[in-house]
Structure formats: C-alpha cells, structure tokens
Design a protein around this motif. Structure first.
Motif, PDB file in Angstrom:
ATOM      1  N   LEU A  93       0.825  -1.200   0.000  1.00 45.54           N
ATOM      2  CA  LEU A  93       0.000   0.000   0.000  1.00 45.54           C
ATOM      3  C   LEU A  93       0.862   1.252   0.000  1.00 45.54           C
ATOM      4  O   LEU A  93       0.592   2.222  -0.721  1.00 45.54           O
ATOM      5  CB  LEU A  93      -0.925  -0.001   1.225  1.00 45.54           C
ATOM      6  CG  LEU A  93      -2.067  -1.008   1.253  1.00 45.54           C
ATOM      7  CD1 LEU A  93      -2.767  -0.979   2.605  1.00 45.54           C
ATOM      8  CD2 LEU A  93      -3.053  -0.728   0.132  1.00 45.54           C
ATOM      9  N   LEU A  96       2.380   1.699  -3.374  1.00 49.91           N
ATOM     10  CA  LEU A  96       1.361   2.111  -4.340  1.00 49.91           C
ATOM     11  C   LEU A  96       1.064   3.596  -4.217  1.00 49.91           C
ATOM     12  O   LEU A  96       1.005   4.323  -5.220  1.00 49.91           O
ATOM     13  CB  LEU A  96       0.086   1.294  -4.113  1.00 49.91           C
ATOM     14  CG  LEU A  96      -1.033   1.478  -5.144  1.00 49.91           C
ATOM     15  CD1 LEU A  96      -0.562   1.053  -6.520  1.00 49.91           C
ATOM     16  CD2 LEU A  96      -2.255   0.676  -4.729  1.00 49.91           C
ATOM     17  N   ILE A  97       0.906   4.086  -2.993  1.00 48.87           N
ATOM     18  CA  ILE A  97       0.596   5.498  -2.782  1.00 48.87           C
ATOM     19  C   ILE A  97       1.782   6.370  -3.187  1.00 48.87           C
ATOM     20  O   ILE A  97       1.622   7.401  -3.846  1.00 48.87           O
ATOM     21  CB  ILE A  97       0.220   5.740  -1.306  1.00 48.87           C
ATOM     22  CG1 ILE A  97      -1.062   4.976  -0.972  1.00 48.87           C
ATOM     23  CG2 ILE A  97       0.030   7.221  -1.031  1.00 48.87           C
ATOM     24  CD1 ILE A  97      -1.368   4.905   0.497  1.00 48.87           C
ATOM     25  N   SER A 118      -4.662   2.742  -7.815  1.00 51.03           N
ATOM     26  CA  SER A 118      -5.405   3.164  -6.624  1.00 51.03           C
ATOM     27  C   SER A 118      -6.016   4.534  -6.876  1.00 51.03           C
ATOM     28  O   SER A 118      -5.315   5.552  -6.876  1.00 51.03           O
ATOM     29  CB  SER A 118      -4.480   3.221  -5.396  1.00 51.03           C
ATOM     30  OG  SER A 118      -5.160   3.769  -4.288  1.00 51.03           O
ATOM     31  N   SER A 119      -7.326   4.571  -7.076  1.00 48.78           N
ATOM     32  CA  SER A 119      -8.008   5.850  -7.258  1.00 48.78           C
ATOM     33  C   SER A 119      -8.013   6.658  -5.963  1.00 48.78           C
ATOM     34  O   SER A 119      -8.051   7.894  -5.993  1.00 48.78           O
ATOM     35  CB  SER A 119      -9.442   5.611  -7.739  1.00 48.78           C
ATOM     36  OG  SER A 119     -10.151   4.794  -6.819  1.00 48.78           O
ATOM     37  N   THR A 120      -7.973   5.960  -4.824  1.00 46.14           N
ATOM     38  CA  THR A 120      -7.917   6.661  -3.538  1.00 46.14           C
ATOM     39  C   THR A 120      -6.604   7.409  -3.397  1.00 46.14           C
ATOM     40  O   THR A 120      -6.569   8.550  -2.911  1.00 46.14           O
ATOM     41  CB  THR A 120      -8.082   5.663  -2.383  1.00 46.14           C
ATOM     42  OG1 THR A 120      -9.268   4.903  -2.568  1.00 46.14           O
ATOM     43  CG2 THR A 120      -8.157   6.389  -1.051  1.00 46.14           C
ATOM     44  N   ALA A 121      -5.504   6.788  -3.804  1.00 53.46           N
ATOM     45  CA  ALA A 121      -4.206   7.459  -3.744  1.00 53.46           C
ATOM     46  C   ALA A 121      -4.175   8.665  -4.678  1.00 53.46           C
ATOM     47  O   ALA A 121      -3.591   9.707  -4.341  1.00 53.46           O
ATOM     48  CB  ALA A 121      -3.088   6.476  -4.105  1.00 53.46           C
ATOM     49  N   LEU A 125     -11.828   3.248 -11.780  1.00 49.91           N
ATOM     50  CA  LEU A 125     -12.147   2.240 -10.758  1.00 49.91           C
ATOM     51  C   LEU A 125     -13.415   1.482 -11.125  1.00 49.91           C
ATOM     52  O   LEU A 125     -13.480   0.255 -10.971  1.00 49.91           O
ATOM     53  CB  LEU A 125     -12.314   2.918  -9.397  1.00 49.91           C
ATOM     54  CG  LEU A 125     -12.924   2.041  -8.301  1.00 49.91           C
ATOM     55  CD1 LEU A 125     -11.947   0.940  -7.900  1.00 49.91           C
ATOM     56  CD2 LEU A 125     -13.338   2.849  -7.087  1.00 49.91           C
ATOM     57  N   ASP A 165     -10.913  -0.091   0.394  1.00 53.51           N
ATOM     58  CA  ASP A 165     -10.588  -0.536  -0.961  1.00 53.51           C
ATOM     59  C   ASP A 165     -11.735  -1.388  -1.490  1.00 53.51           C
ATOM     60  O   ASP A 165     -12.396  -2.094  -0.739  1.00 53.51           O
ATOM     61  CB  ASP A 165      -9.286  -1.352  -0.941  1.00 53.51           C
ATOM     62  CG  ASP A 165      -8.715  -1.554  -2.334  1.00 53.51           C
ATOM     63  OD1 ASP A 165      -9.288  -1.003  -3.291  1.00 53.51           O
ATOM     64  OD2 ASP A 165      -7.695  -2.249  -2.456  1.00 53.51           O
ATOM     65  N   ASP A 225     -11.276  -3.569  -4.227  1.00 51.89           N
ATOM     66  CA  ASP A 225     -10.772  -4.819  -4.795  1.00 51.89           C
ATOM     67  C   ASP A 225     -10.950  -6.036  -3.882  1.00 51.89           C
ATOM     68  O   ASP A 225     -11.355  -7.102  -4.358  1.00 51.89           O
ATOM     69  CB  ASP A 225      -9.300  -4.668  -5.180  1.00 51.89           C
ATOM     70  CG  ASP A 225      -9.146  -3.793  -6.420  1.00 51.89           C
ATOM     71  OD1 ASP A 225     -10.149  -3.559  -7.111  1.00 51.89           O
ATOM     72  OD2 ASP A 225      -8.021  -3.340  -6.689  1.00 51.89           O
ATOM     73  N   ASN A 275     -16.977   3.544  -1.186  1.00 55.16           N
ATOM     74  CA  ASN A 275     -15.642   4.008  -1.552  1.00 55.16           C
ATOM     75  C   ASN A 275     -15.705   5.366  -2.252  1.00 55.16           C
ATOM     76  O   ASN A 275     -14.849   6.228  -2.028  1.00 55.16           O
ATOM     77  CB  ASN A 275     -14.976   2.975  -2.453  1.00 55.16           C
ATOM     78  CG  ASN A 275     -13.514   3.282  -2.713  1.00 55.16           C
ATOM     79  OD1 ASN A 275     -13.159   3.810  -3.761  1.00 55.16           O
ATOM     80  ND2 ASN A 275     -12.657   2.956  -1.751  1.00 55.16           N
ATOM     81  N   LYS A 299     -13.980   8.926  -0.960  1.00 55.39           N
ATOM     82  CA  LYS A 299     -13.126   9.787  -1.775  1.00 55.39           C
ATOM     83  C   LYS A 299     -13.684  11.209  -1.854  1.00 55.39           C
ATOM     84  O   LYS A 299     -12.926  12.173  -1.942  1.00 55.39           O
ATOM     85  CB  LYS A 299     -12.946   9.180  -3.165  1.00 55.39           C
ATOM     86  CG  LYS A 299     -11.923   8.056  -3.179  1.00 55.39           C
ATOM     87  CD  LYS A 299     -11.759   7.423  -4.528  1.00 55.39           C
ATOM     88  CE  LYS A 299     -12.938   6.553  -4.871  1.00 55.39           C
ATOM     89  NZ  LYS A 299     -12.666   5.657  -6.012  1.00 55.39           N
TER      90      LYS A 299
END
Length: 414
Positions: free
Chosen positions: A181, A184-185, A216-219, A249, A347, A349, A379, A383
């Motif tokens: 994680l 990824l971020i 990662s759309s959150t990142a 996503l 997440d 996924d 999710n 965001k």
C-alpha cells in the motif's frame, strides 16, 4: 526433421541480426564504407554465426559457446581499436549490440526463439530511442533522480524481502500487504509529479487519473486533493484528474469481477457502465473548462517521492482494514452487505474478489453484485470526503457532486 528445424532456427537468427543491423546501419548511414564497425550485413552474419555455433554446442558441449563468444569479442575489440585511429568515437554501443546479437542468435539454436525475438525488438527500440533517452537524462533534476532511486529501493529491494503472511489473529497486519500500500501510494505521487511536469497544469492531473486509477483511485484522490489547497485556481483540472481515476475504478471493478466469475457481468454491467460513462463525461467537461489556468503560474512541483505522506495514509488504511475485520467478527459472515460497506471504506478490490469467488461457491449472484455495488458506493463517498477534507472546499463540492450523480444513476439500474 532435425535439419529442417535447424534451418528454421538459423532463419530466425538471421532475421534477428538483420533487425538490429537495420537500426545500426541507419544510425551510421552517413559514414562511408570502412568507417563502421558493424552494419546491416555484419549484424546479420553475427547472429547467423551465433546460431551456427549454438547448433554445434548443442551436439558437442556448452563450453564451445564460451570460446566462440570470447573470439568474437577479441575481433570486435581489435576493429574498435583500429577505428579510433581514423576518428574519435569512444562509444562502445555498437560493440555491445554486436555481442548481444551473437548471443540472441545462439539462443535461437537452444530453442529460446520467443525470448530471443522479443529481446531483439526491445534492443532495437532502445538503440533507436537514443536522442529521446538522452533528452530525458539532460532534463532530469537531482531530486528527481534521487526520488526514482528511493522509489526503486522501497519497491524492488524492500518489498520482495518482507514476509507475506499475517502476524495477528485478525489477518490484518501482513507486512507485505501493508508495505505494498505504501509503495502504491508513493508510486501514484511519483506518477502525478511527472504527469504534471510533462503534461502541464491542465493535462497532468488527467494523465495521473488515467494511469493512477489503474492502481489506486484513492491514492490519486489524496495526492491531487493536496495540490488544490496550494493552487486554488486549479480545481477544475484537479477535479477532472480525480474523477478520471474514479471512473477507471468503476471499469476496473467490472473487468475484475467478470474475469473471476463471468456470470457477474450481466448483473454489474448496467450500473457500473453508467457510473463510469457519467463520471468520464463530467470529468471531461470539467477538464474542458480548465482553460483559464493556462495563463497562470505553473505549478511549483515539490519532491516527487512522498514517503511520509504514503506512510501516514498507509497507516490509515490499515486501521480501516482492522475495523472491517472487527465488524466481520462481531456480525459474522452473514452480514454480507455490512462487510461490503466496511471494506469499501478502504478498498473495493478485496470485496470484489471475495464476492466473485463466493458467487461461484453458492452465494446468489444478485447478493454478490449488490455487495460489490455497496462497496463501490461507499468508496466513492470516502473519496468525496477526502477531497473535501484534504483538498479545497470547491474541489470537494465538484468531486462529491459528480460522484453522487454517477453512483445514484448507476444504482437505479442495478
């Protein structure tokens, strides 16, 4: 049959040599005869030589290849030393390319034709992109080089050596997954830095959303939201980048669930496709209205390697995963929708994978699809909150409004 097979292998070796030789010959096309160490014909012959020696080595012993390789190296070095007397060219690229050509020709004789052919294409591209690659190196700043090396350190060096197992009874504290994680971020922040530097204020955020949303759309939301407070005039461009990642996503969730269980495609295609199309469309409209930022001062990009921010957000995600596990323990596996909502906070996924697998083992398709949609909706709400809290207020309103419209429209068709 053996002779025909050998002819086929030698033909592939010759083609590989001619491919690399074509680039080398074109690169030195302005030089006259005798002014080049190796061109089109020579590279073809070198690859053919490697193939012939490889066929002999298969029958007599692998040590023969070592002798042939050293002999060719000696010949090339002698030719290179003689060429220095005619003109000052200290590049050894052609020598290395010739040795690789010989090696690829030998690989075909040992049956590794796909590996040799693919490598030949990559080598040719690498040789042909010399001006572009040198241009990138000349534009690279010290901090960008250091950031690249640090990102490689935490991903290529550190990540593989971490144990990929849990050390707690709740199956949450897995060092490999936690550090993945973080990587990824940090990787999305790195991607966003260069996307904005190359694409500019208007195109950079969208490029970040397109590629970062695959991971990662959150990142992406976190990184672009941070910029909005520093550059309040860029809300439209940054909102477009965040929404592009969110739309990606939706598409990724549909493809992932359908790949694991094709029967889910019919259930999830209408809502997720509507969410994706609407979000992409509204993101495009926001991007189109970002023209007023072209005349403003360019974004002063900071360090592309944001490890501290990645560590903080990684810790937040771990805490959310721990909360999800507690909900599962206290409410049981029967509370599928509650678990999906809790998982969607961090997440999409994990719940997508688990629901897709469970739908193949007896769980009703409608229940699995509804759980995945709940996770997607939660999710998206998270965001929106991230964009509002971490980012500028106007950014949060734009992102929240678009995601709310897309999600509600999609759920109406579920």
């Amino acid at each position: 049959m053996i002779e025909l097979q050998n002819f086929k292998l030698l033909g592939i070796a010759l083609a590989i040599g001619l491919l690399i030789g074509l680039e080398r010959g074109w690169h030195t096309r302005d030089k006259g005869e005798g002014m080049r160490i190796a061109g089109l014909r020579t590279h073809g012959l070198i690859a053919l030589l490697g193939g012939l020696w490889g066929i002999l080595a298969v029958q007599t012993g692998i040590l023969l290849m070592g002798f042939a390789f050293l002999s060719l190296t000696a010949v090339l070095l002698i030719a290179y030393s003689k060429s220095l007397n005619k003109f000052e060219d200290y590049s050894i690229t052609s020598i290395i390319a010739s040795l690789i050509t010989f090696t690829l020709g030998a690989l075909t004789a040992f049956g590794h034709t796909m590996l040799a052919s693919a490598t030949a294409v990559v080598i040719t591209l690498l040789l042909g992109f010399k001006p572009l690659l040198h241009g990138w190196v000349n534009k690279l700043e010290q901090r960008e080089l250091e950031a690249t090396l640090k990102l490689l350190l935490i991903s290529v060096v550190m990540l593989p050596i971490l144990p990929n197992r849990s050390f707690d009874p709740w199956d949450v504290f897995n060092p490999y997954h936690i550090w993945l994680l973080v990587v990824l971020i940090a990787g999305v922040a790195y991607l966003g830095y260069f996307a904005i530097k190359i694409g500019g204020n208007r195109h950079g955020p969208v490029l970040t959303g397109i590629f970062g949303g695959l991971g990662s759309s959150t990142a992406v939301t976190l990184n672009l939201s941070r910029l909005s407070k520093t550059y309040p005039g860029m809300q439209n461009a940054l909102s477009a980048g965040i929404l592009t990642a969110c739309a990606t996503l939706f598409v990724r969730t549909l493809l992932l669930s359908s790949a694991l269980n094709p029967a889910l495609f019919r259930e999830l295609f209408p809502p997720l496709s509507i969410m994706g199309v609407l979000t992409y469309l509204l993101a495009f409209l926001l991007w189109r209205t970002a023209r007023e930022f072209q005349g403003q001062q360019e974004v002063m990009l900071d360090n592309p390697f944001q490890l501290r921010m990645a560590l903080k957000f990684g810790a937040f995600l771990v805490a959310v995963l721990f909360l999800s596990k507690l909900l599962k323990i206290y409410f049981g596996d029967t509370s599928t929708y509650l678990l999906a909502a809790a998982s969607g906070i961090a997440d999409v996924d994990p719940i997508t994978i688990s629901m897709s697998q469970m739908s193949k083992d007896g769980l009703e398709l409608s229940v699995a699809a509804r759980a995945i949609l709940i996770a997607v909706a939660v999710n998206s709400a998270v965001k929106s909150v991230i964009a509002s809290v971490i980012g500028d207020r106007n950014l949060g309103l734009r992102v929240g409004a678009v995601l709310a419209i897309a999600v509600v429209a999609g759920l109406m068709f579920s």
